[in-house]
Design a protein around this motif. Structure first.
Motif, PDB file in Angstrom:
ATOM      1  N   VAL A 197       0.848  -1.195   0.000  1.00 16.48           N
ATOM      2  CA  VAL A 197       0.000   0.000   0.000  1.00 16.48           C
ATOM      3  C   VAL A 197       0.886   1.248   0.000  1.00 16.48           C
ATOM      4  N   SER A 198       0.590   2.181  -0.891  1.00 12.18           N
ATOM      5  CA  SER A 198       1.297   3.462  -0.903  1.00 12.18           C
ATOM      6  C   SER A 198       0.282   4.593  -0.917  1.00 12.18           C
ATOM      7  N   ILE A 199       0.390   5.516   0.048  1.00 10.96           N
ATOM      8  CA  ILE A 199      -0.438   6.730  -0.009  1.00 10.96           C
ATOM      9  C   ILE A 199       0.344   7.907   0.547  1.00 10.96           C
ATOM     10  N   ASP A 200      -0.050   9.087   0.099  1.00 12.88           N
ATOM     11  CA  ASP A 200       0.485  10.323   0.665  1.00 12.88           C
ATOM     12  C   ASP A 200      -0.668  11.080   1.292  1.00 12.88           C
ATOM     13  N   ILE A 201      -0.411  11.642   2.463  1.00  9.74           N
ATOM     14  CA  ILE A 201      -1.443  12.430   3.130  1.00  9.74           C
ATOM     15  C   ILE A 201      -0.874  13.813   3.400  1.00  9.74           C
TER      16      ILE A 201
END
Lengths: 250, 247
Positions: free
Chosen positions: B27-31
């Motif tokens: 999983v890859s996300i930027d917040i």
């Protein structure tokens, strides 16, 4: 008929005489008072020592049980394994041997150098013994706390020790307080074996009277009644404590 | 540059039983700061695992999490320092039952940030007034309703002045009539610009408050987009099936 009445009077007079002989003459009741003081001293000291030891051992055991499978190999893990082994050995040995044998080993083998301080030896021996039972009580208390409490503590930024200290231990102690109080009651009675090392506790006080007056009935009955009254008093107190703790949950 | 994002997750994996169970499977996300990210998905999709990984309540098997420019998964970093800036709200509230509401809120600021009694208490009371519970400061958690408990849990997290709040299904354990009061508090926070990551089944909240919706299934992010994109016409079959069930 006349004979019978006489014998009752005799019996009554006899009883009074024995009573005076055993407790009043030479202020022998003071032997019981002094013994009772020592019984309380040893019980309180041993309870205090036992709770400190018990909390430490319970912390080691529950930390091991909860975390060992998630820990990375390294110094911390090795250290915890060693600590847990020591704690387990302590529990096995103390709970697997009679209290009286432990007391005599403490007095005649380990603490020979301070043998004149019988009270201190007894406090240490009973404290170490009690610690093993307290440890298992407190461990069950720690394990009964919802894991969510631990996560909440950690999520705020507390480290493991702080979470234990501020959040888990206070709740665990409160949950097991009645069980700890019962351990204290058991200990009051158990300290009676300390007359084996010649400590002047309550039982020994009765024994001294018996050896001086050559009557067994009165002094031993008195000792038994005193123990019974103390135990009934504290049992009542624990009952009240339990009820109040239950109410504060609501 | 990952340093521009508040939180940046790269290829996060969480395996159980030596890979037999893949709770998170890359999983890859930027917040970003001020963003409200809502994570939705069927149960067992890994959304809670992802959220709990962000403050390392779950230790990921591999991958990195960068928070304010620092890789918090690397061994040398003290995770407790970062957790102070990442508040968390749990499904089951997890208030400390042995402490009053006020002490629930001031314990961490006093012990960890060494705030004085007056300082921490003043801020706690401000927060309590904000969630309309100012009169319950000296009550114990057991004396509160579920909705009240969860509002306290939110302000307890806020008392540490965090940079981001993580919500793990905050309304799932509540009676239906209490869901609204908790969601209202969360909406206010979003309006004030608090960065929030929310795992929830409340699709209304997701649509209304979310800046970005992440739909997860089987440990992966399947679709990511604005509420309009997610709840409007989507051609992803799995998302369609899921929405058909919950809407």
């Amino acid at each position: 008929m006349y004979l019978y009445q006489l014998s009752i009077e005799d019996w009554w007079k006899d009883l009074k005489d024995t009573f005076v002989l055993n407790f009043i003459a030479d202020d022998r009741y003071m032997l019981l008072v002094k013994g009772l003081g020592n019984t309380f001293l040893v019980t309180l000291g041993a309870t205090f020592l036992g709770i400190i030891l018990g909390v430490l051992v319970a912390l080691v055991r529950s930390t091991y049980d909860k975390n060992i499978s998630d820990m990375r190999p390294g110094f911390g893990k090795g250290f915890l394994i060693v600590l847990n082994k020591i704690a387990s050995a302590y529990l096995t040995v103390i709970r697997g041997t009679p209290m009286l044998v432990q007391l005599m080993i403490a007095y005649f083998v380990i603490f020979v150098s301070i043998a004149q301080h019988k009270t201190i030896v007894a406090i240490i021996a009973f404290g170490i013994n009690s610690g093993a039972y307290v440890a298992e009580i407190i461990r069950s208390g720690i394990m009964s706390i919802d894991p969510g409490q631990f996560e909440a503590g950690r999520s705020l930024g507390f480290n493991y020790a702080q979470t234990m200290l501020y959040i888990i231990i206070p709740q665990a102690l409160k949950n097991v307080l009645p069980a700890l109080a019962n351990e204290f009651i058991v200990l009051i009675k158990e300290t009676s074996v300390s007359c084996y090392i010649g400590l002047h506790d309550l039982t020994k006080g009765g024994e001294i009277i018996r050896s001086r007056t050559y009557t067994a009935f009165m002094p031993l009955l008195a000792v038994a009644i005193i123990y019974l009254v103390i135990v009934m008093f504290f049992t009542k107190l624990v009952g009240i404590l339990e009820r109040r703790l239950r109410n504060s949950e609501r | 540059m990952s340093a521009d994002h508040l939180i940046s997750v790269k290829d996060l994996k969480k395996y159980y039983n030596g890979g037999a169970i893949k709770a998170l499977d890359g999983v890859s996300i930027d917040i970003d700061k001020g963003e409200v990210v809502v994570i939705i998905g069927p149960s067992g999709s890994g959304k809670s695992t992802l959220l709990r990984s962000l403050n390392l309540l779950e230790i990921p098997t591999s991958g990195t999490i960068t928070f304010e420019g620092t890789d918090i998964t690397s061994k040398g970093n003290d995770i407790n320092k970062f957790r102070q800036k990442m508040g968390m709200v749990f499904q089951h509230f997890n208030l400390f039952p042995h402490l009053t509401i006020l002490n629930n809120m001031t314990l961490a600021p006093r012990k960890l940030k060494h705030e004085s009694h007056e300082e921490s208490e003043k801020f706690a009371r401000e927060l309590l007034n904000k969630v309309a519970l100012g009169d319950r400061a000296d009550a114990y958690p057991s004396q509160l309703s579920g909705g009240q408990k969860q509002r306290i849990a939110i302000v307890r997290a806020l008392a540490m002045r965090p940079d981001v709040l993580l919500f793990d299904e905050p309304t799932s354990a509540l009676d239906p009539e209490m869901v609204g009061e908790v969601l209202d508090v969360m909406k206010d926070l979003a309006r004030e610009g608090m960065t929030m990551v929310v795992v929830t089944h409340e699709m209304g909240f997701a649509r209304e408050v979310g800046d970005r919706i992440i739909f997860m299934d089987e440990g992966r992010i399947v679709v990511e987009g604005t509420p309009a994109e997610i709840f409007g016409q989507t051609d992803n079959e799995r998302l369609k099936t899921f929405l058909a069930k919950v809407l």
